[in-house]
Design a protein around this motif. Structure first.
Motif, short mmCIF file in Angstrom:
data_model
loop_
_atom_site.label_atom_id
_atom_site.label_comp_id
_atom_site.label_asym_id
_atom_site.label_seq_id
_atom_site.Cartn_x
_atom_site.Cartn_y
_atom_site.Cartn_z
N ILE A 143 1.48 -19.07 -37.57
CA ILE A 143 0.65 -20.01 -37.12
C ILE A 143 -0.09 -19.16 -35.64
O ILE A 143 0.25 -18.19 -34.90
CB ILE A 143 1.61 -20.52 -35.69
N GLY A 181 0.70 -9.94 -31.51
CA GLY A 181 -0.84 -9.74 -31.14
C GLY A 181 -1.20 -9.99 -29.92
O GLY A 181 -0.27 -9.36 -28.79
N LEU A 226 -17.57 -4.83 -33.87
CA LEU A 226 -16.65 -4.89 -33.97
C LEU A 226 -16.50 -3.96 -34.35
O LEU A 226 -16.27 -2.77 -35.52
CB LEU A 226 -16.71 -5.51 -35.47
N ASN A 227 -15.94 -3.06 -33.42
CA ASN A 227 -15.24 -2.20 -32.85
C ASN A 227 -13.61 -1.97 -32.99
O ASN A 227 -12.78 -2.39 -32.18
CB ASN A 227 -15.46 -2.07 -31.34
N LEU A 285 -7.18 -3.41 -28.88
CA LEU A 285 -7.24 -4.49 -28.96
C LEU A 285 -7.18 -5.24 -30.01
O LEU A 285 -5.22 -5.06 -30.99
CB LEU A 285 -7.91 -5.38 -28.34
N ALA A 310 -4.12 -10.82 -36.12
CA ALA A 310 -2.66 -10.92 -35.85
C ALA A 310 -2.16 -11.63 -37.28
O ALA A 310 -0.81 -10.94 -38.24
CB ALA A 310 -1.30 -10.70 -34.79
N GLY A 311 -1.99 -12.68 -37.22
CA GLY A 311 -1.35 -14.00 -37.91
C GLY A 311 -2.08 -12.84 -39.39
O GLY A 311 -0.96 -13.24 -40.07
N LEU A 362 -0.61 -16.44 -31.48
CA LEU A 362 -1.22 -17.31 -30.68
C LEU A 362 -2.10 -17.18 -30.42
O LEU A 362 -2.86 -17.54 -28.77
CB LEU A 362 -0.12 -18.93 -30.15
N GLY A 363 -1.62 -15.75 -29.63
CA GLY A 363 -3.58 -14.91 -28.70
C GLY A 363 -2.63 -15.43 -27.54
O GLY A 363 -1.84 -15.61 -27.52
#
Ligand SMILES: Cc1cc2nc3c(=O)[nH]c(=O)nc-3n(C[C@H](O)[C@H](O)[C@H](O)COP(=O)(O)OP(=O)(O)OC[C@H]3O[C@@H](n4cnc5c(N)ncnc54)[C@H](O)[C@@H]3O)c2cc1C
Length: 403
Positions: A9, A368, A50-51, A381, A14-15, A162-163
């Motif tokens: 979810i 995440g 996009l580092n 990150l 991460a997901g 879910l951040g």
């Protein structure tokens, strides 16, 4: 192992990283996301190049996550910056190391990498379900709000990815916090990380200089002294050099109600030399001419000095030189979390075990930015989101194989 059904979810980095590991091992994986498309924050990160990770010495790299360093180490070891570069290359995105050591895709954007990533997952049978907002637990599964109404979806194991709480318009709005808190899971309050700060600028200074960069300066706080540049904003200050200090400054504001950073506007010149050079110009020379001729300072740097010094300081070459070398900027508060690059806070590490499983909820894992760690900008990150997503996927496999 018999094929298991796994619900992921949250379809951010991460997901999707977890989906990659689990689908490669033959599980039936579905990724659910509240938004109409996946990985919106990842795509926005692509707007500034996009580092994706950092090339510094790995031992140094692994210390960038503050008090979470020891808890993240195993996950980072298993998916290092070199692995991230190889993974991106395998998806057709070659990377390069910038002058600061940061690693970027050669195309300086996220969309080709995301497209290839989603296509690979789809080819392995991963099911993608957008507009599925997770709204809680159900017997043997989860409750989702969808355009067709409420749905209950069963699964053998779950990853919550879910951040955090920054940029909620991109999907990670921390709406999940009460759903976990009411199950006894400790969630540290979210706070802005890698954020700007409010400063009480005069109207004149704000109107004239908002948007102007201060280049080739060094900034000092309790976090250390770092070179770089930052930007004057309508509200205060922002930019990568400020973000590098932001965790320390935010914590100072929280604990003591005040925080200060000091700027060296002429890092290449010594205090003595500046004093001497400024003293060569008599009191009749205007402030701006004295600064320009004696210190090579004009524009926004000169205006900042005028904004933050007293009349008496500006007339005394020695005090003026001291202000140029160490100009204090008093900060009022961090900018709101909705504007921050990332967030601090989230599920406490004490609430998960070494495999990223929630101790109170067997079979439910988390990864995440929703976990309680923070890191500066520099690719750290995303690196930790990829790494914890994969580590949680291995945790899920272990847990399922032991049942
Ligand atoms: C402007 C900006 C620039 C950035 N640049 C960089 C960079 O260059 N390098 C770097 O390393 N990092 C960067 N970051 C940070 C990085 O993008 C994040 O750390 C990373 O995306 C977090 O990944 P995540 O998978 O944990 O969460 P997210 O990417 O936030 O994904 C979480 C997903 O969960 C979904 N979701 C949330 N709640 C629910 C719910 N109830 N039900 C279903 N789905 C839900 C969301 O819609 C979202 O898709 C940047 C961030 C921003 C805002």
């Amino acid at each position: 192992m018999k094929q298991k059904t796994i619900a992921i979810i949250g379809g951010g980095p991460a997901g999707l990283s977890a989906a990659e590991v689990l689908s490669a091992n033959g599980h039936a994986v579905s990724v659910y996301d509240a938004m109409p498309t996946f990985a919106r924050k990842f795509l926005l990160a692509g707007k500034s190049g996009l580092n994706i990770t950092h090339s510094e010495d790995y031992e140094r790299f692994a210390t960038r996550f503050g008090k979470a360093n020891p808890r993240l180490r195993a996950a980072l070891d298993a998916f290092t910056p070199a692995d991230i570069r190889a993974w991106a290359a395998d998806l057709g995105t070659e990377t390069f190391v910038g002058s600061s050591g940061r690693v970027f895709p050669k195309v300086m954007k996220a969309s080709p990498l995301l497209r290839a990533w989603l296509a690979r997952l789809e080819s392995r049978g991963v099911k993608f379900c957008t507009r599925h907002r997770w709204v809680g637990f159900a017997q043997g599964g989860h409750l989702f709000e969808t355009p067709e109404g409420r749905k209950t979806i069963a699964c053998d194991a779950t990853l919550l990815a879910l951040g955090g709480a920054s940029y909620p318009r991109l999907g990670s709005d921390a709406g999940w916090v009460p759903l976990l808190s009411e199950r006894g899971i400790e969630v540290a309050p979210f706070q802005p990380a890698n954020c700007g700060f409010d400063v009480a600028w005069s109207e004149l200074f704000r109107d004239r200089f908002a948007g102007e960069p201060l280049k080739s300066v060094t900034v000092t706080s309790r976090a250390g002294t770092f070179p770089g540049e930052f930007v004057i904003s309508r509200h205060g200050i922002e930019g990568s050099l400020i973000y590098a200090h932001s965790a320390t400054l935010r914590d100072d504001l929280l604990r003591h109600g005040e925080a200060m950073l000091t700027v060296d506007l002429a890092p290449g010149r010594s205090l003595e030399r500046l004093s001497r050079d400024l003293a060569r110009h008599d009191a009749k020379t205007s402030f701006s001419n004295r600064l320009r001729k004696g210190a090579g300072i004009d524009g926004v740097k000169a205006a900042l000095l005028r904004e933050l010094t007293l009349e008496s300081e500006r007339h005394d070459p020695h005090r003026l030189a001291a202000a140029i070398k160490s100009l204090p900027i008093p900060l009022l508060r961090p900018r709101p979390i909705a504007e921050a690059i990332s967030s601090a806070g989230g599920i406490a590490f004490s609430a998960i075990d070494e495999t990223y499983m929630l101790k109170h909820l067997p079979g439910i894992f988390a990864a995440g930015e929703m976990l309680d760690w923070e890191a500066p900008t520099g690719g750290y990150l995303l690196s930790a989101c990829f790494a914890t997503g994969r580590a949680a996927a291995r945790g899920i496999e272990d847990w399922l194989s032991r049942r």
